[in-house]
Scaffold this motif. Sequence first.
Motif, short mmCIF file in Angstrom:
data_model
loop_
_atom_site.label_atom_id
_atom_site.label_comp_id
_atom_site.label_asym_id
_atom_site.label_seq_id
_atom_site.Cartn_x
_atom_site.Cartn_y
_atom_site.Cartn_z
N LEU A 32 0.82 -1.21 0.00
CA LEU A 32 0.00 0.00 0.00
C LEU A 32 0.86 1.26 0.00
O LEU A 32 0.49 2.26 -0.62
CB LEU A 32 -0.95 -0.01 1.20
N GLY A 33 1.99 1.21 0.68
CA GLY A 33 2.89 2.36 0.67
C GLY A 33 3.44 2.65 -0.72
O GLY A 33 3.48 3.80 -1.16
N ARG A 34 3.85 1.59 -1.41
CA ARG A 34 4.37 1.77 -2.78
C ARG A 34 3.29 2.28 -3.72
O ARG A 34 3.54 3.16 -4.54
CB ARG A 34 4.93 0.45 -3.30
N LYS A 35 2.09 1.73 -3.62
CA LYS A 35 1.01 2.18 -4.48
C LYS A 35 0.60 3.61 -4.14
O LYS A 35 0.23 4.39 -5.02
CB LYS A 35 -0.21 1.25 -4.37
N GLY A 36 0.67 3.96 -2.86
CA GLY A 36 0.37 5.33 -2.46
C GLY A 36 1.36 6.33 -3.04
O GLY A 36 0.98 7.42 -3.48
N LEU A 37 2.64 5.96 -3.04
CA LEU A 37 3.65 6.83 -3.65
C LEU A 37 3.45 6.94 -5.16
O LEU A 37 3.62 8.02 -5.74
CB LEU A 37 5.05 6.30 -3.35
N ASP A 38 3.07 5.84 -5.81
CA ASP A 38 2.76 5.90 -7.23
C ASP A 38 1.59 6.83 -7.50
O ASP A 38 1.60 7.60 -8.47
CB ASP A 38 2.45 4.51 -7.79
N LEU A 39 0.58 6.77 -6.64
CA LEU A 39 -0.58 7.64 -6.79
C LEU A 39 -0.19 9.10 -6.62
O LEU A 39 -0.64 9.96 -7.38
CB LEU A 39 -1.66 7.26 -5.78
N LEU A 40 0.66 9.39 -5.64
CA LEU A 40 1.11 10.77 -5.45
C LEU A 40 1.88 11.29 -6.65
O LEU A 40 1.71 12.44 -7.07
CB LEU A 40 1.98 10.86 -4.20
N GLU A 41 2.75 10.45 -7.22
CA GLU A 41 3.48 10.86 -8.41
C GLU A 41 2.53 11.09 -9.59
O GLU A 41 2.71 12.03 -10.36
CB GLU A 41 4.52 9.81 -8.78
N TRP A 42 1.53 10.24 -9.74
CA TRP A 42 0.57 10.39 -10.81
C TRP A 42 -0.25 11.66 -10.64
O TRP A 42 -0.52 12.36 -11.62
CB TRP A 42 -0.35 9.16 -10.85
N MET A 43 -0.63 11.95 -9.41
CA MET A 43 -1.41 13.17 -9.16
C MET A 43 -0.55 14.41 -9.36
O MET A 43 -1.06 15.45 -9.79
CB MET A 43 -1.99 13.14 -7.75
N ALA A 44 0.75 14.35 -9.06
CA ALA A 44 1.62 15.48 -9.27
C ALA A 44 1.76 15.78 -10.77
O ALA A 44 1.96 16.93 -11.17
CB ALA A 44 2.99 15.21 -8.67
N PHE A 45 1.60 14.77 -11.60
CA PHE A 45 1.63 14.96 -13.05
C PHE A 45 0.50 15.89 -13.50
O PHE A 45 0.66 16.70 -14.39
CB PHE A 45 1.53 13.61 -13.75
N TRP A 46 -0.65 15.79 -12.86
CA TRP A 46 -1.82 16.58 -13.25
C TRP A 46 -1.78 17.99 -12.69
O TRP A 46 -2.63 18.81 -13.00
CB TRP A 46 -3.09 15.88 -12.80
N ARG A 47 -0.83 18.30 -11.85
CA ARG A 47 -0.75 19.63 -11.24
C ARG A 47 -0.34 20.65 -12.24
O ARG A 47 0.23 20.65 -13.18
CB ARG A 47 0.23 19.58 -10.07
#
Length: 47
Positions: A32-47
């Motif tokens: 879950l930690g790894r997937k959470g970091l992937d999600l944060l990176e993906w969301m930062a792309f949309w910023r």
Amino acid sequence: MTNTLAIVLGLAILGAIVGDVTLWDGQHLTFLGRKGLDLLEWMAFWR
């Protein structure tokens, strides 16, 4: 959110973490930690 509800949710999350560490040596937390970091990176792309 009331204080009582926040405490109950916090205890439920803490219980899930303790259960994962005792039963599966924290494997699910790592996943879950790894997937959470992937999600944060993906969301930062949309910023």
